[in-house]
Enzyme design. Sequence first.
Site, PDB file in Angstrom:
ATOM      1  N   ASN A  25      41.632  46.516  38.622  1.00  0.00           N
ATOM      2  CA  ASN A  25      42.467  47.387  39.460  1.00  0.00           C
ATOM      3  C   ASN A  25      43.835  47.496  38.805  1.00  0.00           C
ATOM      4  O   ASN A  25      44.607  46.538  38.833  1.00  0.00           O
ATOM      5  CB  ASN A  25      42.584  46.776  40.871  1.00  0.00           C
ATOM      6  CG  ASN A  25      43.611  47.494  41.729  1.00  0.00           C
ATOM      7  OD1 ASN A  25      43.970  48.636  41.443  1.00  0.00           O
ATOM      8  ND2 ASN A  25      44.078  46.828  42.775  1.00  0.00           N
ATOM      9  N   TRP A  26      44.096  48.662  38.227  1.00  0.00           N
ATOM     10  CA  TRP A  26      45.366  48.829  37.496  1.00  0.00           C
ATOM     11  C   TRP A  26      46.549  49.098  38.413  1.00  0.00           C
ATOM     12  O   TRP A  26      47.680  49.205  37.934  1.00  0.00           O
ATOM     13  CB  TRP A  26      45.231  49.973  36.483  1.00  0.00           C
ATOM     14  CG  TRP A  26      44.425  49.623  35.263  1.00  0.00           C
ATOM     15  CD1 TRP A  26      43.712  48.476  35.051  1.00  0.00           C
ATOM     16  CD2 TRP A  26      44.246  50.427  34.100  1.00  0.00           C
ATOM     17  NE1 TRP A  26      43.111  48.518  33.812  1.00  0.00           N
ATOM     18  CE2 TRP A  26      43.415  49.705  33.210  1.00  0.00           C
ATOM     19  CE3 TRP A  26      44.702  51.682  33.707  1.00  0.00           C
ATOM     20  CZ2 TRP A  26      43.045  50.207  31.958  1.00  0.00           C
ATOM     21  CZ3 TRP A  26      44.324  52.188  32.467  1.00  0.00           C
ATOM     22  CH2 TRP A  26      43.510  51.444  31.606  1.00  0.00           C
ATOM     23  N   LYS A  27      46.284  49.292  39.690  1.00  0.00           N
ATOM     24  CA  LYS A  27      47.366  49.649  40.623  1.00  0.00           C
ATOM     25  C   LYS A  27      48.159  50.830  40.043  1.00  0.00           C
ATOM     26  O   LYS A  27      47.558  51.725  39.456  1.00  0.00           O
ATOM     27  CB  LYS A  27      48.260  48.442  40.903  1.00  0.00           C
ATOM     28  CG  LYS A  27      47.457  47.192  41.240  1.00  0.00           C
ATOM     29  CD  LYS A  27      48.316  46.084  41.730  1.00  0.00           C
ATOM     30  CE  LYS A  27      47.515  44.789  41.772  1.00  0.00           C
ATOM     31  NZ  LYS A  27      47.862  43.960  42.906  1.00  0.00           N
ATOM     32  N   HIS A 114      42.130  47.807  50.133  1.00  0.00           N
ATOM     33  CA  HIS A 114      42.958  46.835  49.403  1.00  0.00           C
ATOM     34  C   HIS A 114      44.139  46.441  50.295  1.00  0.00           C
ATOM     35  O   HIS A 114      44.674  47.267  51.040  1.00  0.00           O
ATOM     36  CB  HIS A 114      43.459  47.452  48.095  1.00  0.00           C
ATOM     37  CG  HIS A 114      44.065  46.441  47.171  1.00  0.00           C
ATOM     38  ND1 HIS A 114      45.345  45.959  47.351  1.00  0.00           N
ATOM     39  CD2 HIS A 114      43.569  45.798  46.086  1.00  0.00           C
ATOM     40  CE1 HIS A 114      45.611  45.065  46.403  1.00  0.00           C
ATOM     41  NE2 HIS A 114      44.544  44.952  45.620  1.00  0.00           N
ATOM     42  N   GLU A 116      47.127  46.064  49.714  1.00  0.00           N
ATOM     43  CA  GLU A 116      48.342  46.879  49.540  1.00  0.00           C
ATOM     44  C   GLU A 116      48.234  48.194  50.305  1.00  0.00           C
ATOM     45  O   GLU A 116      49.244  48.723  50.775  1.00  0.00           O
ATOM     46  CB  GLU A 116      48.597  47.096  48.034  1.00  0.00           C
ATOM     47  CG  GLU A 116      49.078  45.806  47.382  1.00  0.00           C
ATOM     48  CD  GLU A 116      48.765  45.665  45.899  1.00  0.00           C
ATOM     49  OE1 GLU A 116      48.395  46.654  45.254  1.00  0.00           O
ATOM     50  OE2 GLU A 116      48.877  44.522  45.394  1.00  0.00           O
ATOM     51  N   GLU A 184      39.741  38.953  48.871  1.00  0.00           N
ATOM     52  CA  GLU A 184      41.056  38.897  48.222  1.00  0.00           C
ATOM     53  C   GLU A 184      42.077  38.306  49.186  1.00  0.00           C
ATOM     54  O   GLU A 184      42.691  39.053  49.978  1.00  0.00           O
ATOM     55  CB  GLU A 184      41.495  40.311  47.818  1.00  0.00           C
ATOM     56  CG  GLU A 184      40.619  40.952  46.769  1.00  0.00           C
ATOM     57  CD  GLU A 184      41.438  41.839  45.843  1.00  0.00           C
ATOM     58  OE1 GLU A 184      41.297  41.683  44.624  1.00  0.00           O
ATOM     59  OE2 GLU A 184      42.240  42.657  46.324  1.00  0.00           O
ATOM     60  N   GLY A 190      48.651  38.880  42.972  1.00  0.00           N
ATOM     61  CA  GLY A 190      49.881  39.105  42.216  1.00  0.00           C
ATOM     62  C   GLY A 190      50.866  37.956  42.260  1.00  0.00           C
ATOM     63  O   GLY A 190      52.020  38.105  41.877  1.00  0.00           O
ATOM     64  N   SER A 226      44.860  36.817  41.474  1.00  0.00           N
ATOM     65  CA  SER A 226      45.375  36.062  40.326  1.00  0.00           C
ATOM     66  C   SER A 226      44.279  35.485  39.424  1.00  0.00           C
ATOM     67  O   SER A 226      44.434  34.394  38.862  1.00  0.00           O
ATOM     68  CB  SER A 226      46.329  34.957  40.799  1.00  0.00           C
ATOM     69  OG  SER A 226      47.458  35.528  41.436  1.00  0.00           O
ATOM     70  N   GLY A 247      43.575  42.285  39.041  1.00  0.00           N
ATOM     71  CA  GLY A 247      44.737  43.168  38.996  1.00  0.00           C
ATOM     72  C   GLY A 247      45.468  43.020  37.673  1.00  0.00           C
ATOM     73  O   GLY A 247      45.066  43.569  36.652  1.00  0.00           O
ATOM     74  N   GLY A 248      46.531  42.223  37.666  1.00  0.00           N
ATOM     75  CA  GLY A 248      47.406  42.093  36.505  1.00  0.00           C
ATOM     76  C   GLY A 248      46.684  41.851  35.185  1.00  0.00           C
ATOM     77  O   GLY A 248      47.001  42.491  34.170  1.00  0.00           O
TER      78      GLY A 248
HETATM   79  C1  PEP Z   1      44.306  43.064  43.048  1.00  0.00           C
HETATM   80  O1  PEP Z   1      45.242  43.856  42.977  1.00  0.00           O
HETATM   81  O2  PEP Z   1      43.245  43.395  43.575  1.00  0.00           O
HETATM   82  C2  PEP Z   1      44.488  41.746  42.468  1.00  0.00           C
HETATM   83  C3  PEP Z   1      43.563  40.855  42.672  1.00  0.00           C
HETATM   84  O3  PEP Z   1      45.638  41.539  41.764  1.00  0.00           O
HETATM   85  P1  PEP Z   1      45.998  40.244  40.847  1.00  0.00           P
HETATM   86  O4  PEP Z   1      44.779  39.944  40.000  1.00  0.00           O
HETATM   87  O5  PEP Z   1      47.147  40.704  40.019  1.00  0.00           O
HETATM   88  O6  PEP Z   1      46.314  39.148  41.763  1.00  0.00           O
END
Ligand code: PEP
Length: 265
Positions: A25-27, A114, A116, A184, A190, A226, A247-248
């Site tokens: 997930n590149w956000k 998600h 967010e 999640e 994040g 994470s 994500g990241g």
């Molecule tokens: C996400 O945005 O779904 C996520 C899991 O982010 P991160 O891996 O950066 O925690």
Amino acid sequence: MTSQQQPSHASVSQQSSRQTIIAGNWKMFGTAESTRAFAEEMVRDPRLAHASGNGVGVVICPPTPLLHVLRPFCGTFFELGGQDCHQNVNGAFTGDVSAGMLVDAGCRYVIVGHSERRRYHHESDDVVAQKTRAALAAGLTPIVCVGETLEERQAEQTADVVLRQLDAVLQAVSPDQQFVLAYEPVWAIGTGLAASVEQAGEVHQILRKFYRQRVSNDITILYGGSVNATNAKELLAHSDIDGALVGGASLESRSFLAIVEATGV
Ligand code: PEP
């Protein structure tokens, strides 16, 4: 956990309805240039061909305007996904995209619910359920996110929260409509503070048991929060964790491919 839902400590055996999936997930990150470079690095790395050739589903969910950059590269070694879709087929919803539009753009998956989106766009369980239904109707596989906040975990409401979120979706879709679930925990997204294998595994078992009781089938459940090249192997080794929503660490091919490799396939 509350005592209301008793976790099953028996692991559920792998069934055909479960697949190993690593989704990125590149956000709201990336440019056309960085996306092209990412795709070129991905497709020439033998680890991707090996994993996808052995049944691992690799999915990249870039921002909508970057889908077209990845499209020529996708289909063989990885699939495309959207980060959200509207619950309606079309209409006066400025800034939104429909599930059908994502299909047109080459997507096979879409993330819905998600945290967010739930937080910044005030998406309720009901809206997430409607989005899941719209995605399925368009032929997409929804990746439905559930997870508790830190306050909810500290108040021992984790099971209640994730099962409420899952239940809303199950009420909106029919039992033969398969989706992917992503656990999640909001406090792990994040933050660099991933859930421990025990914490994640416990919630995955609760979700899987509930789903199996309701649907008489099994489901692919990803862990997100994470995940990185260092902790992926241990998390993915748990028998109830089928894959990861990243994500990241999905923004660079090197770290993302290391997570794909950590599937051990
Ligand atoms: C996400 O945005 O779904 C996520 C899991 O982010 P991160 O891996 O950066 O925690």
